[in-house]
Design a protein around this motif. Structure first.
Motif: not given
Length: 154
Positions: A113-133
């Motif tokens: 197997k292999f593992v990749i790390e995916v980063s994307k901006k998502e809206r988080v509850e309680g935050k006005k701007k999207k946060v990188v998750v």
């Protein structure tokens, strides 16, 4: 028809060091395609040497053939665990056999197997701007339709 075993045995003599065979196909009309890779790099001279090894040891008088030898380039899908290890830390574009698509950094790879790390901006509850998750996804090789290295000119 020329057999794969015959061509493989001819190539085996020249597959030394960190050079390895990625794919070997022979069509019913004797079109031989050899794809090689290396843990470091494959140059034109290496491809020429492999081509000559096969060309000079097969008899065109008894069976005509067409031969192509090339290295697995950046645009080629990864096929072997060894290729994943070679590309640790690079971005991969992964399409699963279910059609899901992921783009992320290759973090780990082993024989299964292999593992990749995916980063994307998502809206988080309680935050006005999207946060990188950032999330990690583990894929068995059997579940992958294609995995290609993403070329970036940043």
């Amino acid at each position: 028809m020329i057999s794969k075993d015959t061509v493989y045995k001819l190539l085996e003599e020249k597959l030394v060091g960190d050079l390895f065979l990625v794919d070997l196909t022979i069509s019913s009309s004797n079109v031989i395609t050899v794809v090689v890779d290396s843990d470091t790099s494959v140059n034109v001279d290496t491809c020429i040497e492999l081509s000559r090894q096969v060309e000079h040891n097969l008899d065109r008088e008894s069976e005509d053939f067409e031969l192509t030898v090339y290295s697995a380039g950046v645009g080629e899908p990864l096929q072997l665990p060894r290729q994943y290890n070679k590309n640790l830390g690079r971005d991969l574009d992964v399409v699963t056999s279910q059609g899901e698509k992921y783009i992320g950094v290759l973090k780990e790879a082993d024989q299964d197997k292999f593992v990749i790390e995916v980063s994307k901006k998502e809206r988080v509850e309680g935050k006005k701007k999207k946060v990188v998750v950032t999330t990690e996804h583990t894929f068995p090789y059997a579940d992958i339709k294609t995995a290609k290295v993403v070329v970036s000119f940043k």
